[in-house]
Design a protein around this motif. Structure first.
Motif, mmCIF file in Angstrom:
data_model
loop_
_atom_site.group_PDB
_atom_site.id
_atom_site.type_symbol
_atom_site.label_atom_id
_atom_site.label_comp_id
_atom_site.label_asym_id
_atom_site.label_seq_id
_atom_site.Cartn_x
_atom_site.Cartn_y
_atom_site.Cartn_z
ATOM 1 N N VAL A 244 7.699 -21.826 -20.097
ATOM 2 C CA VAL A 244 6.312 -21.483 -20.417
ATOM 3 C C VAL A 244 5.354 -22.512 -19.830
ATOM 4 O O VAL A 244 4.316 -22.175 -19.247
ATOM 5 C CB VAL A 244 6.125 -21.372 -21.945
ATOM 6 N N ARG A 245 5.711 -23.811 -19.971
ATOM 7 C CA ARG A 245 4.851 -24.867 -19.428
ATOM 8 C C ARG A 245 4.753 -24.744 -17.915
ATOM 9 O O ARG A 245 3.669 -24.896 -17.325
ATOM 10 C CB ARG A 245 5.432 -26.244 -19.803
ATOM 11 N N ALA A 246 5.878 -24.444 -17.252
ATOM 12 C CA ALA A 246 5.867 -24.279 -15.798
ATOM 13 C C ALA A 246 4.981 -23.106 -15.391
ATOM 14 O O ALA A 246 4.252 -23.176 -14.393
ATOM 15 C CB ALA A 246 7.290 -24.079 -15.286
ATOM 16 N N HIS A 247 5.042 -22.025 -16.168
ATOM 17 C CA HIS A 247 4.204 -20.856 -15.875
ATOM 18 C C HIS A 247 2.726 -21.241 -15.931
ATOM 19 O O HIS A 247 1.941 -20.864 -15.047
ATOM 20 C CB HIS A 247 4.514 -19.751 -16.894
ATOM 21 N N LEU A 248 2.331 -22.003 -16.947
ATOM 22 C CA LEU A 248 0.944 -22.424 -17.063
ATOM 23 C C LEU A 248 0.562 -23.406 -15.960
ATOM 24 O O LEU A 248 -0.563 -23.376 -15.438
ATOM 25 C CB LEU A 248 0.705 -23.048 -18.436
ATOM 26 N N GLU A 249 1.488 -24.279 -15.571
ATOM 27 C CA GLU A 249 1.206 -25.233 -14.499
ATOM 28 C C GLU A 249 1.043 -24.530 -13.151
ATOM 29 O O GLU A 249 0.217 -24.929 -12.327
ATOM 30 C CB GLU A 249 2.328 -26.266 -14.425
ATOM 31 N N HIS A 250 1.820 -23.464 -12.928
ATOM 32 C CA HIS A 250 1.698 -22.702 -11.683
ATOM 33 C C HIS A 250 0.413 -21.879 -11.656
ATOM 34 O O HIS A 250 -0.090 -21.536 -10.580
ATOM 35 C CB HIS A 250 2.898 -21.774 -11.510
ATOM 36 N N GLY A 251 -0.098 -21.546 -12.846
ATOM 37 C CA GLY A 251 -1.318 -20.757 -12.940
ATOM 38 C C GLY A 251 -1.017 -19.291 -13.184
ATOM 39 O O GLY A 251 -0.582 -18.598 -12.249
ATOM 40 N N PRO A 252 -1.204 -18.785 -14.411
ATOM 41 C CA PRO A 252 -0.909 -17.377 -14.701
ATOM 42 C C PRO A 252 -1.620 -16.397 -13.775
ATOM 43 O O PRO A 252 -1.035 -15.380 -13.368
ATOM 44 C CB PRO A 252 -1.368 -17.218 -16.158
ATOM 45 N N GLU A 253 -2.865 -16.674 -13.413
ATOM 46 C CA GLU A 253 -3.584 -15.767 -12.520
ATOM 47 C C GLU A 253 -2.927 -15.713 -11.152
ATOM 48 O O GLU A 253 -2.817 -14.636 -10.547
ATOM 49 C CB GLU A 253 -5.048 -16.195 -12.397
ATOM 50 N N GLN A 254 -2.474 -16.866 -10.670
ATOM 51 C CA GLN A 254 -1.801 -16.893 -9.373
ATOM 52 C C GLN A 254 -0.455 -16.161 -9.433
ATOM 53 O O GLN A 254 -0.082 -15.446 -8.492
ATOM 54 C CB GLN A 254 -1.594 -18.340 -8.913
ATOM 55 N N VAL A 255 0.265 -16.338 -10.534
ATOM 56 C CA VAL A 255 1.537 -15.633 -10.706
ATOM 57 C C VAL A 255 1.297 -14.128 -10.733
ATOM 58 O O VAL A 255 2.006 -13.355 -10.075
ATOM 59 C CB VAL A 255 2.243 -16.095 -11.996
ATOM 60 N N ARG A 256 0.292 -13.697 -11.502
ATOM 61 C CA ARG A 256 -0.004 -12.264 -11.585
ATOM 62 C C ARG A 256 -0.393 -11.702 -10.220
ATOM 63 O O ARG A 256 0.010 -10.585 -9.859
ATOM 64 C CB ARG A 256 -1.110 -12.014 -12.614
ATOM 65 N N ALA A 257 -1.165 -12.464 -9.461
ATOM 66 C CA ALA A 257 -1.574 -12.001 -8.134
ATOM 67 C C ALA A 257 -0.369 -11.852 -7.214
ATOM 68 O O ALA A 257 -0.277 -10.883 -6.438
ATOM 69 C CB ALA A 257 -2.587 -12.978 -7.535
ATOM 70 N N ARG A 258 0.566 -12.809 -7.285
ATOM 71 C CA ARG A 258 1.763 -12.727 -6.445
ATOM 72 C C ARG A 258 2.596 -11.505 -6.799
ATOM 73 O O ARG A 258 3.072 -10.770 -5.919
ATOM 74 C CB ARG A 258 2.608 -13.994 -6.613
ATOM 75 N N LEU A 259 2.766 -11.249 -8.095
ATOM 76 C CA LEU A 259 3.566 -10.105 -8.519
ATOM 77 C C LEU A 259 2.869 -8.791 -8.198
ATOM 78 O O LEU A 259 3.517 -7.802 -7.834
ATOM 79 C CB LEU A 259 3.868 -10.212 -10.013
ATOM 80 N N ALA A 260 1.541 -8.762 -8.328
ATOM 81 C CA ALA A 260 0.808 -7.545 -7.965
ATOM 82 C C ALA A 260 0.974 -7.261 -6.476
ATOM 83 O O ALA A 260 1.176 -6.101 -6.076
ATOM 84 C CB ALA A 260 -0.672 -7.703 -8.315
ATOM 85 N N ALA A 261 0.910 -8.299 -5.646
ATOM 86 C CA ALA A 261 1.095 -8.121 -4.202
ATOM 87 C C ALA A 261 2.503 -7.635 -3.893
ATOM 88 O O ALA A 261 2.702 -6.766 -3.026
ATOM 89 C CB ALA A 261 0.818 -9.441 -3.475
ATOM 90 N N ALA A 262 3.491 -8.185 -4.622
ATOM 91 C CA ALA A 262 4.877 -7.747 -4.415
ATOM 92 C C ALA A 262 5.033 -6.274 -4.751
ATOM 93 O O ALA A 262 5.684 -5.515 -4.010
ATOM 94 C CB ALA A 262 5.820 -8.594 -5.267
ATOM 95 N N GLY A 263 4.445 -5.845 -5.865
ATOM 96 C CA GLY A 263 4.553 -4.445 -6.258
ATOM 97 C C GLY A 263 3.819 -3.522 -5.316
ATOM 98 O O GLY A 263 4.333 -2.452 -4.942
ATOM 99 N N ASP A 264 2.609 -3.909 -4.919
ATOM 100 C CA ASP A 264 1.837 -3.063 -4.001
ATOM 101 C C ASP A 264 2.582 -2.874 -2.685
ATOM 102 O O ASP A 264 2.665 -1.754 -2.148
ATOM 103 C CB ASP A 264 0.475 -3.697 -3.731
ATOM 104 N N ALA A 265 3.128 -3.963 -2.151
ATOM 105 C CA ALA A 265 3.849 -3.874 -0.880
ATOM 106 C C ALA A 265 5.116 -3.037 -1.019
ATOM 107 O O ALA A 265 5.444 -2.226 -0.139
ATOM 108 C CB ALA A 265 4.195 -5.282 -0.388
#
Length: 351
Positions: A244-265
């Motif tokens: 959980v701490r790593a997720h917050l350090e990476h940035g939830p918005e950035q993680v969501r954007a990466r996963l959204a891009a993966a799904g769209d592609a």
């Protein structure tokens, strides 16, 4: 090619190290002393989880799984005899079994042609025939279908109807800071935590609804403390806290954007592919993608073939997953956009 994040996102080396380090600590000084030594780590995890679910960290409870969380809620929240739990057709099937076992009767909510909760019909239902509980699976486990939980929270709170959310597929994947009365999720999917950990997050307005029980040796002053009491694997929860701490350090918005891009592609790759129909919502968000065979393929056999011949791991989603699943579907769930080589391999394997 690992397309299994929706089932179990692989823990990072740091998360694994955190689990092992705590087991080593228990070996050296004993489990009780080791637990006392990491109290601050767990308290930080409660605060971190509260941030991700839009609730006060004091209302967060770590459990063994999302399903365990739902059972804990049902054991702690008094419902009248004959109570109803309103759900959509995309509700995760095993949740319905848990409700029935607890004495609640699942009843259907109206959805649009894509399976999304019809908010106008929902408003009428809350006004004229409110259920005892509304339970929404935020992101379906078999296709890219997101329910409008943020809107439903506002509507249910105004109507005085509790809203619980299954965030198993959206935790660490989509925005889950909706402040619902209660949210349950496991650690092992998009959050990349260890198996055997999960969370229940309770909004402050729901705390007074909990059945006021207290185990003999529990400490603290409120019902949340009673829910936190019990024998469990501290090492696994420390690993969860690290993830959980790593997720917050990476940035939830950035993680969501990466996963959204993966799904769209990925949806662009499989859309119109011979032999398969994309069954996601037209405006699907996130990296969970559902496919329906249209040439009579056996999904379980295809799932096995993809693994054995191409090294592509997928999930065969059978009809028990949700009422709306009338035939098996193939689920793809990457944790990052596919490389060109992976895309070519997937096209060849599915084509």
């Amino acid at each position: 090619m690992d397309l299994l994040t929706a089932a179990h996102g692989s823990p990072s080396p740091e998360t694994v190290d955190a689990v092992v380090a705590h087991l080593r600590l228990e070996q050296r000084i004993g489990s009780n002393a080791a637990l006392a030594d990491v109290t601050d780590v767990l308290e930080q995890a409660y605060a971190d989880l509260g941030e991700l679910f839009g609730v006060d960290g004091a209302g967060v409870v770590m459990v063994d799984s999302g399903t365990h969380g739902l059972r804990t809620l049902l054991a702690s929240w008094p419902f009248p005899a004959g109570a109803t739990a309103a759900v959509t057709p995309s509700e995760f099937g095993p949740n319905l079994d848990v409700f029935t076992f607890a004495g609640l009767t699942p009843v259907g909510l109206q959805v649009d042609e894509h399976g999304v909760l019809d908010l106008d019909a929902f408003a009428r239902r809350l006004r004229t025939n409110p259920p005892d509980l509304v339970h929404l699976t935020h992101l379906a486990s078999h296709r890219g279908l997101v329910q409008p939980v943020h809107e439903a929270v506002t509507m249910c709170r105004a109507a005085g109807v509790p809203l619980w959310v299954d965030a198993a597929q959206s935790f660490g994947h989509l925005d889950t800071a909706f402040g619902a009365d209660a949210v349950c999720a496991p650690a092992r999917k998009w959050m990349h935590g260890p198996r055997g950990a999960g969370v229940v997050a309770l909004h402050e307005t729901a705390w007074s609804r909990l059945r006021p029980f207290r185990p003999r040796h529990a400490t603290g002053d409120g019902p949340i403390d009673a829910l936190r009491f019990g024998e469990t694997s501290t090492a696994v929860r420390i690993g969860f806290a690290r993830a959980v701490r790593a997720h917050l350090e990476h940035g939830p918005e950035q993680v969501r954007a990466r996963l959204a891009a993966a799904g769209d592609a990925l949806r662009e790759v499989v859309r119109g592919m011979p032999g398969w129909d994309l069954v996601d919502h037209p405006a699907a968000s996130g990296a969970l993608v559902g496919l329906r065979p249209n040439h009579g393929q056996d999904v379980e056999a295809e799932h096995a073939r993809l693994a054995s011949e191409y090294g592509i791991t997928t999930t065969a989603c059978l009809p028990w997953r949700a009422a709306e699943v009338d035939e098996p579907l193939l689920r793809l769930a990457p944790s990052a956009p596919l490389t060109p080589a992976q895309t070519d391999c997937l096209r060849s394997a599915l084509g």
